[in-house]
Design an enzyme around this catalytic site. Structure first.
Site, mmCIF file in Angstrom:
data_model
loop_
_atom_site.group_PDB
_atom_site.id
_atom_site.type_symbol
_atom_site.label_atom_id
_atom_site.label_comp_id
_atom_site.label_asym_id
_atom_site.label_seq_id
_atom_site.Cartn_x
_atom_site.Cartn_y
_atom_site.Cartn_z
ATOM 1 N N PHE A 1 10.037 1.319 1.544
ATOM 2 C CA PHE A 1 10.316 2.749 1.622
ATOM 3 C C PHE A 1 9.119 3.438 2.250
ATOM 4 O O PHE A 1 8.001 3.304 1.774
ATOM 5 C CB PHE A 1 10.608 3.367 0.247
ATOM 6 C CG PHE A 1 11.017 4.813 0.367
ATOM 7 C CD1 PHE A 1 12.306 5.156 0.746
ATOM 8 C CD2 PHE A 1 10.093 5.826 0.172
ATOM 9 C CE1 PHE A 1 12.668 6.491 0.910
ATOM 10 C CE2 PHE A 1 10.444 7.164 0.325
ATOM 11 C CZ PHE A 1 11.747 7.490 0.703
ATOM 12 N N ASP B 1 0.960 1.151 3.598
ATOM 13 C CA ASP B 1 1.492 2.372 2.999
ATOM 14 C C ASP B 1 1.098 2.347 1.521
ATOM 15 O O ASP B 1 1.704 1.641 0.719
ATOM 16 C CB ASP B 1 3.014 2.409 3.170
ATOM 17 C CG ASP B 1 3.647 3.640 2.509
ATOM 18 O OD1 ASP B 1 2.997 4.265 1.652
ATOM 19 O OD2 ASP B 1 4.803 3.952 2.855
ATOM 20 N N LYS C 1 1.437 11.442 -2.574
ATOM 21 C CA LYS C 1 1.707 11.482 -4.002
ATOM 22 C C LYS C 1 0.484 11.914 -4.820
ATOM 23 O O LYS C 1 0.175 13.091 -4.870
ATOM 24 C CB LYS C 1 2.295 10.139 -4.463
ATOM 25 C CG LYS C 1 3.695 9.910 -3.848
ATOM 26 C CD LYS C 1 4.584 8.965 -4.594
ATOM 27 C CE LYS C 1 6.043 9.153 -4.196
ATOM 28 N NZ LYS C 1 6.550 8.202 -3.218
HETATM 29 C C1 LIG Z 1 7.214 8.424 -1.836
HETATM 30 C C2 LIG Z 1 6.865 7.473 -0.765
HETATM 31 C C3 LIG Z 1 6.846 7.867 0.589
HETATM 32 C C4 LIG Z 1 7.307 9.228 1.053
HETATM 33 O O1 LIG Z 1 6.514 10.249 0.589
HETATM 34 P P1 LIG Z 1 7.009 11.787 0.747
HETATM 35 O O2 LIG Z 1 5.844 12.587 0.274
HETATM 36 O O3 LIG Z 1 8.231 11.930 -0.094
HETATM 37 O O4 LIG Z 1 7.298 11.992 2.192
HETATM 38 C C5 LIG Z 1 6.418 6.950 1.526
HETATM 39 N N1 LIG Z 1 6.040 5.708 1.165
HETATM 40 C C6 LIG Z 1 6.049 5.296 -0.113
HETATM 41 C C7 LIG Z 1 5.590 3.921 -0.450
HETATM 42 C C8 LIG Z 1 6.482 6.158 -1.120
HETATM 43 O O5 LIG Z 1 6.522 5.731 -2.392
#
Ligand SMILES: *Cc1c(COP(=O)(O)O)cnc(C)c1O
Length: 396
Positions: free
Chosen positions: A137, A222, A251
């Site tokens: 994700f 990420d 986050k």
């Molecule tokens: C939550 C998340 C995102 C997206 O972050 P947003 O602030 O909602 O755009 C991207 N990568 C990972 C691994 C995430 O958990």
């Protein structure tokens, strides 16, 4: 307004894209949330792995209040002391050299995808392919939802941006098989969060980095969900022996304010020429004040070690539950306070039952209970959840 009124007004006006809990939050104290009717919930979701220090930590409140008295926004046409301090602090805790502030995780990933494309294009116009993992994700913008290796996020959105190749997560041979000199970057989560809390075998990150080096591609991590002490280290890559070329964050770094960032090395500091990347709000003064106070406080509390300790305690408790309910819990996995309990069947009903009993938990990938509490959660609160889960599993 009471819960019922708040929900009704929201449903009348807000775009119905979220599956929301049927409660309206009024305020939080420590790791406990209170709804608009006064009911308390112990929180194991933390605004989706975000509120590391809870809901209004005094250090963050003070920093934000002081900054609002001075200036809230300047744009990046100017320097501000608070942005300088936040960038220095973020570079220090990440062990990286250069910082760019954005507003979300998706935007942070857009930044490192662009970085890899620019890097590749300098070498060869055909060097644009990016490898990502299935069940990953990376966000909801067109580029990051395409990077996300889950078909259901792509449906109805074609034509998608080109140049992404998906491989099973945790499988080095699969990357090697699709790796070539046309690859400009490999983007993975060090532990997959939303996809079901998947922890790769030791040596995976090292192997990915070696393949990247062999083909002159950027090793991109990420760490939007895994970063900022969540996994028991400051960043999940620190469980390995290698460093990324660039890493996306969001986050928890904003301490509850919208903030994303990417960090990279001095070697790549000039891949973007002035004007190649930017943001109006990125590095906003208030977000930076919150970020700076958050990182500083987490450091003072040695929260990396605390998250590791509490995470071990939590996992032990869940494994004991698995022993007791072997037909209901198939697997317990994770690192630090990013923990998944894979159920033998869909878990949505457990989330609803836990809520009735005063616990906020989350189910992802259909049947994986994902626990990402505020890092200030206590062992006593973890015990309370374990007891609740024990009762719920008996009837599950
Ligand atoms: C939550 C998340 C995102 C997206 O972050 P947003 O602030 O909602 O755009 C991207 N990568 C990972 C691994 C995430 O958990």
């Amino acid at each position: 307004m009471n819960t019922k009124e708040i929900i009704a007004m929201t449903e009348a006006h807000y775009l119905p894209v979220f599956g929301r809990f049927p409660i309206a939050i009024d305020h939080g104290e420590g790791a406990t949330l209170y709804d608009a009717d006064g009911k308390a919930y112990i929180d194991f979701l933390a605004g989706i792995a975000t509120n590391a220090l809870g809901y209004h930590h005094p250090a963050i409140v003070k920093a934000v209040c002081e900054q609002t008295q001075k200036v809230m926004h300047t744009s990046n046409l100017f320097y501000t002391e608070i942005q300088a301090k936040a960038a220095q602090q973020l570079a220090e805790v990440t062990g990286m050299d250069r910082v760019f502030f954005a507003n979300s995780g998706a935007e942070a990933n857009e930044g490192i995808i662009k970085l890899a494309r620019k890097y590749g294009s300098r070498k060869n116009p055909a060097k644009f392919r990016i490898i990502t993992a299935k069940d990953s994700f990376h966000g909801r913008t067109m580029e990051t939802l395409t990077a996300t290796g889950q078909d259901h996020y792509h449906e109805g959105l074609t034509p998608l941006p080109e140049g992404f190749t998906y491989v099973p997560f945790g499988d080095l041979a699969a990357i090697e098989a699709v790796m070539d000199d046309d690859v400009c970057g490999v983007l993975i989560e060090p532990i997959q969060g939303e996809g079901g809390v998947h922890v790769p075998a030791p040596g995976y990150l090292e192997g990915v980095k070696a393949l990247c080096e062999k083909h002159d591609a950027l090793f991109l991590l990420d760490e939007v969900q895994t970063g900022v002490c969540r996994t028991g280290k400051w960043f999940a890559y620190m469980h390995s022996t290698v460093k990324p070329d660039a890493m996306s964050l969001a986050k928890a770094i904003g301490g509850g304010f919208p903030m994303g960032a990417f960090v990279t090395t001095e070697r790549l500091a000039h891949v973007f020429k002035p004007g190649d990347h930017g943001s109006t709000f990125g590095g906003n003064a208030i977000s930076c004040a919150s970020c700076y106070a958050t990182l500083k406080t987490l450091k003072e509390l040695h929260m990396d070690e605390a998250a590791a300790r509490k995470g071990d305690y939590f996992q032990k408790g869940l494994k004991a539950l698995q022993k007791k309910h072997p037909d209901k819990i198939a697997d317990v996995r994770g690192k630090g306070l990013l923990i998944g309990a894979e159920l033998s069947k869909a878990g949505a009903c457990l989330v609803g039952r836990a809520l009735e009993k005063g616990f906020i938990i989350n189910c992802t990938a259909g049947n994986v209970l994902r626990f990402v509490p505020p890092l200030i959660i206590t062992e006593g609160e973890i015990d309370q959840l374990l007891q609740c889960l024990d009762e719920l599993l008996a009837e599950f």
